[in-house]
Design an enzyme around this catalytic site. Structure first.
Site, mmCIF file in Angstrom:
data_model
loop_
_atom_site.group_PDB
_atom_site.id
_atom_site.type_symbol
_atom_site.label_atom_id
_atom_site.label_comp_id
_atom_site.label_asym_id
_atom_site.label_seq_id
_atom_site.Cartn_x
_atom_site.Cartn_y
_atom_site.Cartn_z
ATOM 1 N N HIS A 173 -5.154 5.229 -5.158
ATOM 2 C CA HIS A 173 -5.665 4.204 -4.235
ATOM 3 C C HIS A 173 -6.420 4.775 -3.050
ATOM 4 C CE1 HIS A 173 -3.444 0.777 -6.017
ATOM 5 N NE2 HIS A 173 -2.578 1.723 -6.350
ATOM 6 N N LYS A 198 -7.727 -5.861 8.465
ATOM 7 C CA LYS A 198 -7.290 -4.774 7.581
ATOM 8 C C LYS A 198 -6.570 -3.715 8.413
ATOM 9 C CE LYS A 198 -11.593 -4.406 6.277
ATOM 10 N NZ LYS A 198 -11.483 -4.419 4.863
ATOM 11 N N ARG A 199 -5.911 -2.784 7.754
ATOM 12 C CA ARG A 199 -5.235 -1.683 8.421
ATOM 13 C C ARG A 199 -6.209 -0.969 9.370
ATOM 14 N NH1 ARG A 199 -4.381 3.179 5.858
ATOM 15 N NH2 ARG A 199 -5.514 2.346 4.077
ATOM 16 N N LYS A 219 -12.371 2.865 8.150
ATOM 17 C CA LYS A 219 -12.693 1.427 8.058
ATOM 18 C C LYS A 219 -13.602 0.992 9.207
ATOM 19 C CE LYS A 219 -8.329 0.415 5.672
ATOM 20 N NZ LYS A 219 -8.608 -0.271 4.398
ATOM 21 N N THR A 241 -9.266 -5.321 -0.642
ATOM 22 C CA THR A 241 -8.873 -6.570 -1.309
ATOM 23 C C THR A 241 -9.125 -7.758 -0.395
ATOM 24 O OG1 THR A 241 -6.610 -6.064 -0.662
ATOM 25 C CG2 THR A 241 -7.179 -5.679 -2.963
ATOM 26 N N LYS A 284 -10.450 -11.695 -1.146
ATOM 27 C CA LYS A 284 -9.779 -12.900 -0.633
ATOM 28 C C LYS A 284 -10.759 -13.728 0.194
ATOM 29 C CE LYS A 284 -5.605 -10.209 -0.569
ATOM 30 N NZ LYS A 284 -4.908 -9.192 0.216
HETATM 31 C C1 26W Z 1 0.857 7.936 4.693
HETATM 32 C C2 26W Z 1 0.779 8.168 3.285
HETATM 33 C C3 26W Z 1 -0.030 7.145 2.587
HETATM 34 C C4 26W Z 1 -0.976 7.542 1.697
HETATM 35 C C5 26W Z 1 -1.691 6.618 1.009
HETATM 36 C C6 26W Z 1 0.206 5.824 2.796
HETATM 37 C C7 26W Z 1 -0.509 4.880 2.103
HETATM 38 C C8 26W Z 1 -1.471 5.273 1.216
HETATM 39 C C9 26W Z 1 -2.221 4.236 0.426
HETATM 40 C C10 26W Z 1 -2.557 4.754 -0.934
HETATM 41 C C11 26W Z 1 -3.435 3.772 1.115
HETATM 42 C C12 26W Z 1 -3.863 2.396 0.665
HETATM 43 O O1 26W Z 1 -3.241 1.420 1.017
HETATM 44 N N1 26W Z 1 -4.937 2.321 -0.092
HETATM 45 C C13 26W Z 1 -5.605 1.065 -0.315
HETATM 46 O O2 26W Z 1 -5.267 0.565 -1.579
HETATM 47 C C14 26W Z 1 -5.854 -0.714 -1.794
HETATM 48 C C15 26W Z 1 -5.321 -1.253 -3.097
HETATM 49 O O3 26W Z 1 -5.840 -0.556 -4.169
HETATM 50 C C16 26W Z 1 -7.370 -0.596 -1.794
HETATM 51 O O4 26W Z 1 -7.917 -1.880 -1.931
HETATM 52 C C17 26W Z 1 -7.855 0.013 -0.478
HETATM 53 O O5 26W Z 1 -9.235 0.246 -0.538
HETATM 54 C C18 26W Z 1 -7.113 1.302 -0.212
HETATM 55 O O6 26W Z 1 -7.415 1.776 1.100
#
Ligand code: 26W
Length: 767
Positions: free
Chosen positions: A326, A504-505, A510, A610, A614
């Site tokens: 992701h 978003k986060r 971003k 996502t 939406k």
């Molecule tokens: C802190 C460690 C960590 C590493 C990666 C925490 C969280 C992550 C996630 C993989 C980051 C994440 O949320 N990715 C998002 O995944 C969504 C669902 O596929 C995508 O739509 C987003 O673009 C992507 O940023």
């Protein structure tokens, strides 16, 4: 009441209310609290009366393992899936209530951080609606990520308990034990039933807990004493990992999730089929990003404990696992010291060494699992999964060509794409009932069950009466949002304004800072007398990780701009709004009201996004870079129905490689300089924290990792073009209609179907 369904519901609820609150209680004299509790319990009874998918004993079952999960509120969604939402609203209207008011009483668990966490429930719902057997496995965090509170224009976090929700959770003690940091723990399995649209089948969300979490280790806010990982293990999602204790705790969480999941899966298969001999025919284990990658060595160990040879166990594992990536950001592709894993589980550390050797003995030099004493978790996941996928076409391309290029060469058939999808039940029908009803009427079908029906809207693309209806629905949603923001958050939003949304986060890639730069530019325009034709509300929402300084700083900037734009010289034309604690239920209010969907990441960095999907199905027009799923949105609607700006991913990658970008070159442009310098102007210093403002200024002018200054002018042009386009309502709502019409592709049912065809190969799912 004429309708027998509503009459029956009325009678059932009256009876249940009396059972709960005594013979005197009637629906007419009960409090909102009592009515809510009665409907909640009644809905859970209806849900548990449904058949369980678990009982299906042929075909494969998906076990979707994820460190975070954002299920959102259950009540409205379950009632919708059960086909009872409209009927219950009719019943409630008689008591002058509506489900929308009542569901505000349900807590919204922040067990996820953003897109990754929300994607699981969307796919789960899609898969359930299609009749696939799927269990989602995660952790039972007591406080989730935390409740975001803005103090002094800075982001802080408080624990965010979700006790009320507990009523929907069935807790059972596992039959197995897992060993963690030298302690044997018998996990608790907290099970929440997941419903699908228009089906009497259900699936489960299983949240593991140690049963040993203790509030006594919580210090201030969401900080904890982490010296003993066990009492802290399931308190919060993503504990602070800025020191070794925190990193150890995260590895402990990941192992606890992995070990519990593997034991749970094996037990489930054993119970259903009598043995695990043909487990690969009955199970597929889906690693949602790398956090649960320790499932792989754990599974090998568990198979060996059941008498299988190491070689056979490893080969079997390769038929069981699939991995979805992701993110391509290097900092989110974890590299974990083996010594840390050894401290959590010596056995797993040894197994990782053997798995590394296994890969090398096969003559595969691509993607080493062990790099010295460091475990590359993504490589571990790639080697031992039979399928690896990205979440949008461009993202999968980058994985194959760049991030995992060596692995893609070694395993050419392993890599595939499955573009993300969203649950139209929640994000269209439930979040935007007026629009859902309207498009349902125009298309003559159930667009939740079959989102591709939305295509039929295209025949109305030049119908001005339809444009006017869409406008009036949007206005209603803006009015509802404005009322809610004022009442709940004390924020003033002009419902007549054009609403542009970046929700978003908080993350540097971003580029919430680029959005703030536009806001400054616009403020300067207004102060010089160049006023927009229609007032603008620029809404930013999201949480940033508490210790992520750059993202926290940008939120401070946005909050300062919120303050500044309250000034009577600006507020009639332009306002920045940033409500705190963005979560699933707030998204359900904001997204249906949006006119513009801001998807402004640095090209090549947003895996998919996502919120873009939406917003699209709610009729917002994308203002975006050529990144993630924005590209697929652009392909679906055509260039006239999206506002694209900025450099593309190839140019961005070349620029990153050559290191030839110097923000100062752009800062020397007087227009850009005037905007950037405003950050540290007296006007801003009076409102904000000078140290933070200077830090932002320095970052932008000396680092600008995600090249905001480079894309700035093109962003301003595109945003202004969007605002100009808004003035011609017919052509705007034609664009809006085309976006809604083409959004069906992003249904999570399509995503689940493609996962089945390309990845899961379930055998004989129900639909
Ligand atoms: C802190 C460690 C960590 C590493 C990666 C925490 C969280 C992550 C996630 C993989 C980051 C994440 O949320 N990715 C998002 O995944 C969504 C669902 O596929 C995508 O739509 C987003 O673009 C992507 O940023």
């Amino acid at each position: 009441m004429k309708n027998t369904n509503t009459k029956m519901i009325y009678e059932e609820l009256s009876r249940d209310l009396k059972n709960l609150y005594g013979e005197e209680a009637t629906l007419e004299n009960a409090s909102a609290d009592q009515i809510y509790s009665t409907i909640w319990a009644w809905s859970l009874k209806k849900v548990s009366a449904l058949e369980k998918y678990g009982e299906i004993t042929s075909g494969r079952k998906i076990y979707y393992v994820t460190i975070e999960v954002l299920p959102g509120r259950l009540l409205g969604n379950n009632l919708l899936n059960l086909g009872l939402l409209s009927a219950i609203n009719i019943v409630l209207r008689r008591m002058r209530y509506s489900i929308e008011n009542l569901e505000e009483m349900e807590t919204d668990p922040s067990l996820g951080n953003g897109g990754l966490g929300r994607l699981g429930p969307c796919i789960h719902e899609g898969a359930t609606s299609l009749g696939y057997s799927m269990e989602c496995l995660s952790l039972h965090y007591h406080y989730g990520l935390g409740k975001q509170v803005f103090r002094d224009k800075k982001q802080t976090f408080e624990p965010d308990p979700w006790d009320l929700y507990g009523k929907a959770v069935n807790t059972r003690q596992a039959d197995y034990e897992v060993e963690l940091c030298g302690r044997k723990i018998r996990p608790e399995e907290n099970v929440i039933t997941v419903t699908g649209y228009n089906t009497d089948k259900t699936n489960s969300l299983v949240l593991f807990d140690t049963g040993l979490a203790s509030d006594a280790v919580i210090r201030d806010g969401i900080r904890m004493d982490m010296s003993d990982p066990i009492p802290a293990l399931t308190l919060f999602l993503y504990p602070d990992d800025s020191n070794e204790e925190g990193r150890f705790l995260r590895t402990g969480q990941e192992y606890f999730l992995s070990a519990s999941s593997v034991r749970h899966i094996l037990e489930d298969v054993e119970k259903t089929y009598g043995s695990i001999d043909s487990i690969a025919e009955h199970a597929v284990i889906h690693l949602n990003d790398t956090h649960p990658a320790l499932c792989i060595p754990e599974m090998v160990c568990q198979l060996m404990d059941r008498g299988m040879s190491e070689e056979k166990s490893i080969e079997l594992v390769k038929k069981l696992f699939v991995y979805t990536n992701h993110t391509i950001l290097p900092e989110a592709l974890p590299r974990v010291p083996l010594s840390r894993i050894r401290a959590v589980s010596p056995r797993i550390a040894d197994m990782i060494t053997r798995l590394d050797r296994h890969v090398r003995e096969k003559g595969i030099t691509a993607g080493p699992v062990l790099e010295g004493d460091v475990v590359n978790m993504a490589n571990l996941a790639c080697h031992f999964s039979y399928s690896v996928n990205g979440v949008a076409e461009i993202h999968t391309g980058i994985l194959k060509k760049d991030v995992f290029s060596d692995m893609a060469a070694a395993y050419p058939d392993k890599f595939t794409n499955v573009t993300n999808g969203i649950d139209f039940g929640r994000w269209l029908r439930h979040a935007n009932p007026e629009l859902a009803w309207y498009v349902g009427r125009l298309t003559g079908g159930d667009v939740v069950a079959k989102p591709s029906l939305l295509e039929k809207l295209l025949r109305y693309q030049d119908d001005t009466a339809v444009h006017a209806d869409l406008e009036s629905i949007k206005e209603d949603n803006k009015e509802a949002l404005a009322a809610w923001l004022e009442e709940e958050k004390g924020l003033v939003m002009n419902p007549k304004a054009i609403l542009t949304v970046q929700a978003k986060r908080g993350h540097a890639y971003k580029r919430q800072d680029l959005n703030c730069l536009y806001a400054i530019w616009k403020i300067q325009e207004i102060l010089q007398g160049r006023l927009p034709a229609t007032p603008i509300v620029n809404l930013i929402a999201g949480k940033a990780y508490p210790t992520y300084e750059a993202a926290n700083d940008v939120f401070h900037l946005a909050l300062c701009l919120q303050e500044l734009t309250k000034s009577p010289a600006i507020s009639p034309w332009f306002r920045v709004i940033m409500p705190d604690n963005y979560n699933v239920s707030m998204a359900e209010k904001i997204l249906p009201a949006a006119d513009i969907s801001e998807q402004i990441s640095y090209a090549g960095t947003e895996a998919s996004g996502t919120s873009n999907c939406k917003l699209m199905c709610n009729g917002a027009i994308t203002l975006g870079t050529r990144d993630g799923a924005n590209i697929e949105i652009g392909d679906l609607v055509g260039p006239d129905n999206i506002f694209t700006f900025g450099i593309d991913a190839k140019t961005a990658a070349d620029l990153n490689r050559s290191g030839s970008y110097h923000p100062y070159d752009y800062y020397s442009d007087p227009e850009i300089r005037r905007v950037v310098d405003f950050i540290v102007s007296d006007a801003m210093r009076r409102i904000g924290d000078s140290v933070i403002l200077e830090r932002i200024h320095r970052r932008l002018t000396t680092e600008d990792t995600y090249k905001c200054l480079l894309d700035f002018k093109s962003y301003v042009q595109a945003k202004e073009a969007a605002f100009r386009a808004y003035e011609d309502k017919d052509s705007w709502y034609k664009m809006s209609l085309i976006n809604i019409a083409r959004s069906g592709f992003f249904s999570s049912m399509r995503t689940a179907r493609q996962y089945n065809e390309r990845v899961w190969h379930l055998g004989n799912p129900a639909r």
